[in-house]
Design a protein around this motif. Structure first.
Motif, PDB file in Angstrom:
ATOM      1  N   THR A  70      48.469 -16.410  17.279  1.00  0.00           N
ATOM      2  CA  THR A  70      47.629 -15.575  18.130  1.00  0.00           C
ATOM      3  C   THR A  70      47.781 -16.001  19.584  1.00  0.00           C
ATOM      4  O   THR A  70      47.930 -17.179  19.892  1.00  0.00           O
ATOM      5  CB  THR A  70      46.156 -15.679  17.703  1.00  0.00           C
ATOM      6  N   ASN A  75      47.098  -5.171  20.340  1.00  0.00           N
ATOM      7  CA  ASN A  75      47.018  -6.612  20.565  1.00  0.00           C
ATOM      8  C   ASN A  75      48.051  -7.102  21.576  1.00  0.00           C
ATOM      9  O   ASN A  75      48.155  -8.308  21.825  1.00  0.00           O
ATOM     10  CB  ASN A  75      47.183  -7.358  19.243  1.00  0.00           C
ATOM     11  N   GLN A 119      49.663  -9.465   9.057  1.00  0.00           N
ATOM     12  CA  GLN A 119      48.492 -10.319   8.903  1.00  0.00           C
ATOM     13  C   GLN A 119      48.905 -11.773   8.682  1.00  0.00           C
ATOM     14  O   GLN A 119      48.305 -12.693   9.256  1.00  0.00           O
ATOM     15  CB  GLN A 119      47.636  -9.830   7.739  1.00  0.00           C
ATOM     16  N   LYS A 120      49.921 -11.968   7.881  1.00  0.00           N
ATOM     17  CA  LYS A 120      50.379 -13.335   7.584  1.00  0.00           C
ATOM     18  C   LYS A 120      50.773 -14.078   8.872  1.00  0.00           C
ATOM     19  O   LYS A 120      50.452 -15.252   9.041  1.00  0.00           O
ATOM     20  CB  LYS A 120      51.577 -13.311   6.620  1.00  0.00           C
ATOM     21  N   TYR A 121      51.449 -13.368   9.759  1.00  0.00           N
ATOM     22  CA  TYR A 121      51.913 -14.006  10.990  1.00  0.00           C
ATOM     23  C   TYR A 121      50.956 -13.798  12.158  1.00  0.00           C
ATOM     24  O   TYR A 121      51.309 -14.007  13.320  1.00  0.00           O
ATOM     25  CB  TYR A 121      53.325 -13.521  11.323  1.00  0.00           C
ATOM     26  N   GLU A 122      49.714 -13.404  11.843  1.00  0.00           N
ATOM     27  CA  GLU A 122      48.616 -13.305  12.801  1.00  0.00           C
ATOM     28  C   GLU A 122      48.937 -12.407  13.991  1.00  0.00           C
ATOM     29  O   GLU A 122      48.496 -12.634  15.122  1.00  0.00           O
ATOM     30  CB  GLU A 122      48.209 -14.708  13.287  1.00  0.00           C
ATOM     31  N   ILE A 123      49.704 -11.350  13.687  1.00  0.00           N
ATOM     32  CA  ILE A 123      49.965 -10.328  14.701  1.00  0.00           C
ATOM     33  C   ILE A 123      48.774  -9.392  14.778  1.00  0.00           C
ATOM     34  O   ILE A 123      48.430  -8.862  15.845  1.00  0.00           O
ATOM     35  CB  ILE A 123      51.254  -9.542  14.347  1.00  0.00           C
TER      36      ILE A 123
END
Length: 264
Positions: free
Chosen positions: A2, A38, A259-263
């Protein structure tokens, strides 16, 4: 992850669009829009040339595209790069495809070209059933002018594909997509070269790129990006080459990967 700005590259067929339904699940659309909100840069990275980028995919909202396996790059509608073939080379290719009895599609930025006497079942189906191709068929191979950037070639026992490959192996990369199907791209162009171009353009480190694909023509992209992701519904031959295998397209694979890589 993030807080860092990433540049994320998505194949279309088998990645954004399910191969069976030819649809993008709502979770994919939601995830892509959230990733852009984001602050991440999102690009299509596809073998498809611009003429057949699906409108339903473009409508999701991307910053740009690497099209035609790296032969064409656009950003917010502005063309940044386009690799063209010399007219004499295009005509020579057509003559050799006829000589060696090879079927397929010559793909350009603005349209596609078919043999007048196409015979391979998959080419026949593409021309006669897929409106995005047939409606944008510029003409047939035998006609002038020609303006194509890459090729999708199908062949059978009546074809001499090996002779064609030998003649053009110094000028083109031949990507075997199926036992009777090659994607043929000019040397020096690939999904990876397109990504490298954009990294330099936007000053983003290679380590901060993410590639998501499903097929062997995605390997240049997946081998180049800092993080590589394969769709669980994709070709298992590419799984050993990636960092993560996400769920299939219609099982929210894109959303789960981001989601896994917090994008998102």
């Amino acid at each position: 992850m993030t807080g860092k700005r990433h540049m994320i590259f998505f194949d279309i067929d088998g990645t954004l669009l399910d191969e069976k339904t030819n649809q993008a699940p709502e979770s994919t659309i939601r995830a892509i829009r959230c990733a852009r909100e984001n602050g991440h840069l999102l690009f299509l990275c596809t073998g498809r040339c611009q003429a057949i980028w699906p409108s339903e995919i473009l409508d999701i909202g991307f910053d740009g595209a690497v099209g035609g396996c790296g032969t064409h790059i656009v950003y917010h509608g502005k063309e940044l790069f386009h690799a063209t073939l010399e007219p004499s080379l295009q005509r020579e290719i057509v003559e050799d495809l006829m000589r060696y009895h090879i079927d397929g599609i010559l793909e350009g930025r603005d349209g596609s070209y078919f043999r007048r006497d196409y015979w391979m079942p998959v080419v026949k189906a593409i021309f006669e059933e897929n409106g995005s191709f047939s409606a944008l068929c510029q003409s047939f191979w035998e006609e002038e002018p020609l303006e194509f950037d890459k090729m999708a070639l199908w062949f059978d026992e009546s074809s001499d594909m090996e002779a064609f490959r030998r003649k053009y192996q110094e000028k083109f990369s031949f990507i075997l997509r199926d036992p009777t199907f090659y994607e043929v791209v000019p040397k020096g162009c690939s999904k990876a070269t397109g990504i490298a171009f954009l990294c330099e353009k936007f000053g983003i480190d290679q380590a901060d790129t993410i590639g998501i694909g499903d097929s062997t023509n995605d390997l240049p992209m997946l081998n180049y990006t800092g993080i590589s992701i394969a769709m669980g519904s994709g070709n298992p031959d590419i799984f050993p080459a990636v960092d993560y295998v996400t769920a299939p397209v219609m099982e929210d694979g894109i959303e789960k990967a981001l989601q896994k890589y917090e994008i998102i």
